[in-house]
Scaffold this motif. Structure first.
Motif, PDB file in Angstrom:
ATOM      1  N   SER A 226       0.793   4.507   5.035  1.00 34.88           N
ATOM      2  CA  SER A 226       0.858   3.624   3.866  1.00 34.88           C
ATOM      3  C   SER A 226       0.256   2.268   4.210  1.00 34.88           C
ATOM      4  O   SER A 226       0.956   1.256   4.363  1.00 34.88           O
ATOM      5  CB  SER A 226       2.297   3.484   3.372  1.00 34.88           C
ATOM      6  N   SER A 227      -1.059   2.266   4.352  1.00 36.48           N
ATOM      7  CA  SER A 227      -1.821   1.061   4.660  1.00 36.48           C
ATOM      8  C   SER A 227      -3.289   1.351   4.405  1.00 36.48           C
ATOM      9  O   SER A 227      -3.717   2.508   4.436  1.00 36.48           O
ATOM     10  CB  SER A 227      -1.626   0.652   6.125  1.00 36.48           C
TER      11      SER A 227
ATOM     12  N   ALA B  46       0.822  -1.220   0.000  1.00 37.69           N
ATOM     13  CA  ALA B  46       0.000   0.000   0.000  1.00 37.69           C
ATOM     14  C   ALA B  46       0.853   1.266   0.000  1.00 37.69           C
ATOM     15  O   ALA B  46       0.411   2.317   0.448  1.00 37.69           O
ATOM     16  CB  ALA B  46      -0.936  -0.004   1.208  1.00 37.69           C
ATOM     17  N   GLY B  47       2.052   1.172  -0.519  1.00 34.39           N
ATOM     18  CA  GLY B  47       2.948   2.322  -0.525  1.00 34.39           C
ATOM     19  C   GLY B  47       2.931   3.121  -1.809  1.00 34.39           C
ATOM     20  O   GLY B  47       3.702   4.067  -1.975  1.00 34.39           O
ATOM     21  N   GLN B  48       2.036   2.780  -2.733  1.00 31.83           N
ATOM     22  CA  GLN B  48       1.965   3.465  -4.022  1.00 31.83           C
ATOM     23  C   GLN B  48       0.852   4.515  -3.992  1.00 31.83           C
ATOM     24  O   GLN B  48      -0.280   4.225  -3.581  1.00 31.83           O
ATOM     25  CB  GLN B  48       1.684   2.456  -5.149  1.00 31.83           C
TER      26      GLN B  48
ATOM     27  N   GLN C  34      -8.880  10.775   2.589  1.00 29.69           N
ATOM     28  CA  GLN C  34      -8.682   9.807   1.508  1.00 29.69           C
ATOM     29  C   GLN C  34      -7.775  10.458   0.469  1.00 29.69           C
ATOM     30  O   GLN C  34      -8.236  11.047  -0.505  1.00 29.69           O
ATOM     31  CB  GLN C  34     -10.028   9.396   0.909  1.00 29.69           C
ATOM     32  N   VAL C  35      -6.462  10.353   0.686  1.00 25.38           N
ATOM     33  CA  VAL C  35      -5.506  11.108  -0.127  1.00 25.38           C
ATOM     34  C   VAL C  35      -5.450  10.617  -1.573  1.00 25.38           C
ATOM     35  O   VAL C  35      -5.229  11.398  -2.495  1.00 25.38           O
ATOM     36  CB  VAL C  35      -4.101  11.087   0.512  1.00 25.38           C
ATOM     37  N   ASN C  36      -5.623   9.317  -1.785  1.00 26.15           N
ATOM     38  CA  ASN C  36      -5.592   8.765  -3.144  1.00 26.15           C
ATOM     39  C   ASN C  36      -6.924   8.938  -3.868  1.00 26.15           C
ATOM     40  O   ASN C  36      -7.018   8.687  -5.074  1.00 26.15           O
ATOM     41  CB  ASN C  36      -5.243   7.275  -3.110  1.00 26.15           C
ATOM     42  N   ARG C  37      -7.955   9.346  -3.122  1.00 24.88           N
ATOM     43  CA  ARG C  37      -9.293   9.471  -3.706  1.00 24.88           C
ATOM     44  C   ARG C  37      -9.835  10.899  -3.592  1.00 24.88           C
ATOM     45  O   ARG C  37     -11.001  11.145  -3.863  1.00 24.88           O
ATOM     46  CB  ARG C  37     -10.242   8.483  -3.013  1.00 24.88           C
ATOM     47  N   ASP C  38      -8.964  11.827  -3.200  1.00 24.41           N
ATOM     48  CA  ASP C  38      -9.305  13.253  -3.167  1.00 24.41           C
ATOM     49  C   ASP C  38     -10.593  13.525  -2.400  1.00 24.41           C
ATOM     50  O   ASP C  38     -11.510  14.180  -2.890  1.00 24.41           O
ATOM     51  CB  ASP C  38      -9.446  13.801  -4.597  1.00 24.41           C
TER      52      ASP C  38
ATOM     53  N   LYS D 291     -10.151  -1.121   4.521  1.00 22.28           N
ATOM     54  CA  LYS D 291     -11.076  -0.170   3.891  1.00 22.28           C
ATOM     55  C   LYS D 291     -11.206  -0.395   2.388  1.00 22.28           C
ATOM     56  O   LYS D 291     -12.124   0.131   1.755  1.00 22.28           O
ATOM     57  CB  LYS D 291     -10.611   1.267   4.143  1.00 22.28           C
ATOM     58  N   GLY D 292     -10.270  -1.137   1.792  1.00 23.16           N
ATOM     59  CA  GLY D 292     -10.296  -1.377   0.355  1.00 23.16           C
ATOM     60  C   GLY D 292      -9.134  -0.708  -0.357  1.00 23.16           C
ATOM     61  O   GLY D 292      -8.321  -0.009   0.243  1.00 23.16           O
ATOM     62  N   GLU D 293      -9.037  -0.914  -1.649  1.00 22.69           N
ATOM     63  CA  GLU D 293      -7.916  -0.405  -2.425  1.00 22.69           C
ATOM     64  C   GLU D 293      -7.880   1.122  -2.443  1.00 22.69           C
ATOM     65  O   GLU D 293      -8.908   1.776  -2.448  1.00 22.69           O
ATOM     66  CB  GLU D 293      -7.997  -0.928  -3.865  1.00 22.69           C
ATOM     67  N   ARG D 294      -6.689   1.681  -2.418  1.00 24.96           N
ATOM     68  CA  ARG D 294      -6.427   3.109  -2.561  1.00 24.96           C
ATOM     69  C   ARG D 294      -7.104   3.942  -1.466  1.00 24.96           C
ATOM     70  O   ARG D 294      -7.543   5.063  -1.707  1.00 24.96           O
ATOM     71  CB  ARG D 294      -6.855   3.602  -3.954  1.00 24.96           C
ATOM     72  N   THR D 295      -7.186   3.393  -0.266  1.00 24.67           N
ATOM     73  CA  THR D 295      -7.854   4.115   0.825  1.00 24.67           C
ATOM     74  C   THR D 295      -6.860   4.591   1.894  1.00 24.67           C
ATOM     75  O   THR D 295      -7.222   4.747   3.063  1.00 24.67           O
ATOM     76  CB  THR D 295      -8.936   3.239   1.481  1.00 24.67           C
TER      77      THR D 295
END
Length: 409
Positions: free
Chosen positions: A270-271, A232-234, A325-329, A303-307
């Motif tokens: 990162s998780s 989850a570090g991407q 939710q930084v990856n989901r704005d 929480k699921g992918e990209r959360t």
């Protein structure tokens, strides 16, 4: 297939069926409430103020003050601890707290100019006793020529008098080689203010430091769950792809349980997983069997992918855990009375143009959720456009935020 449809329906209704947060503050670049124009000119000339290097990151509200932190990521941060007037203009300049003298410090200083001096702050916390707890990393020009002006410390201010009432420097045993302390949450009852505990995550050294105000002492807690998840570090934010290995960072405290202790919800940055542990264990950790205590840390779920979430806060009024939710704005949530599943973790609002990198959020004593947006990845890896609005702060009542979502009771 039915489960997939349910997830999609929840995502759509939770993002689009809600009240939207109100824009309260917005800036293209940060400026400060200088005493005189000459002071600003001198600060620029001396390299103490480089406007483009000042990025708001953390916030907390107390009465008519909204505290805003500006870490010393780069050289030329004029003031790291500041506030704006809640009822003031959207683009008002930041006011140094408690004073200019305590914040306008050269990046090259070799020690604290005074015990009141503030070097570099990421997050702050307002407690039930009208105190501001400031986690000062002591590190200047982090991305340039890092200078550890002073060791990491907790500075505690009385908000009614604006006076520093105590400062505590971390012990050598509290730290690891890669330690980095950027957050703090405080566990205290307004009737026993002297018996406060602060929990400080070590996102670089993968631990949590516990500080007792009454004992004026600290100790380090270790656990596997404090580490980052290598899967989850991407990240992909604002068109910028990057990798981070930040460990435990987001901490949130429930109301007291039947035994008087609270539940601390926590996650690594990162998780995508969330965990919990009783504050009873954290407070008494030095006296416990560490092998037995290991099993008292619990996995809540994923929480699921990209959360990935930079910050979280528990609202006692709704019993909902809010998180960025930084990856989901946007902002997500979980009602703690429901099972921790992907379906029960709602995305409340999401918009790449309005909420690019939500960095911090807090719920104030009136049940208002405050959210700070700062485009941090662009700031670090690319640079910001001074002609655009780069920093925004929003607010919304917690009940309005969750209305119609999976987080509503």
């Amino acid at each position: 297939m039915k489960a997939i449809i349910l997830v999609c329906v929840l995502a759509v209704t939770s993002v689009w069926g809600q009240a939207k947060p109100q824009l309260r503050f917005a800036w293209k670049e940060v400026d400060y409430a200088w005493d005189t124009p000459a002071d600003k000119e001198n600060a620029i000339k001396d390299g103490k103020f480089v406007s483009a290097h000042n990025l708001p990151l953390g916030l907390a509200r107390w009465k008519n003050k909204l505290f805003i932190t500006v870490p010393r990521w780069k050289n030329g941060v004029a003031s790291s601890l500041n506030y704006v007037d809640v009822d003031g203009p959207q683009d008002q300049p930041l006011k140094p707290y408690p004073s200019w003298k305590d914040n306008l410090v050269a990046d090259t200083e070799k020690s604290l100019p005074s015990n009141n001096s503030i070097i570099s702050v990421f997050r702050v916390f307002v407690d039930a006793c009208d105190r501001l707890w400031v986690m000062d990393s002591g590190l200047a020009d982090i991305l340039g020529s890092p200078n550890q002006v002073a060791g990491p410390s907790l500075a505690i201010f009385d908000l009614n008098t604006d006076q520093l009432v105590h400062r505590y420097f971390f012990k050598v045993d509290d730290m690891k080689e890669d330690s980095f302390f950027a957050n703090v949450v405080v566990d205290v009852d307004k009737d026993t203010c002297d018996n406060a505990f602060a929990y400080i995550p070590d996102l670089g050294g993968y631990g949590v430091v516990v500080y007792s105000l009454k004992k004026d002492d600290s100790w380090r807690v270790s656990h596997h769950y404090f580490h980052f998840d290598p899967l989850a570090g991407q990240y992909d934010v604002g068109g910028i792809k990057f990798q981070w290995t930040d460990g435990v960072f987001g901490l949130a405290l429930s109301e007291p349980r039947e035994n008087g202790y609270k539940t601390m919800f926590f996650h690594a940055f990162s998780s995508t997983k969330e965990f919990c542990v009783s504050t009873e264990l954290l407070r008494n950790y030095t006296h416990l069997d560490k092998d037995e205590a290991f099993h008292d840390f619990k996995l809540l779920g994923d929480k699921g992918e990209r959360t990935q979430a930079s910050a979280s806060y528990y609202d006692p009024k709704t019993q909902v855990l809010f998180y960025t939710q930084v990856n989901r704005d946007g902002v997500g949530c979980w009602n703690t009375n429901k099972p921790f599943t992907v379906e029960n973790n709602a995305l409340l609002f999401s918009d790449a143009s309005l909420y690019e990198f939500p960095n911090d959020l807090k719920v104030d004593s009136e049940g208002t959720l405050w959210l700070l947006i700062d485009k941090l990845p662009r700031f670090i890896y690319k640079g910001l456009d001074a002609n655009e609005v780069n920093y925004r702060i929003y607010s919304i009542s917690t009940t309005d935020a969750i209305a119609g979502s999976a987080c509503q009771a």
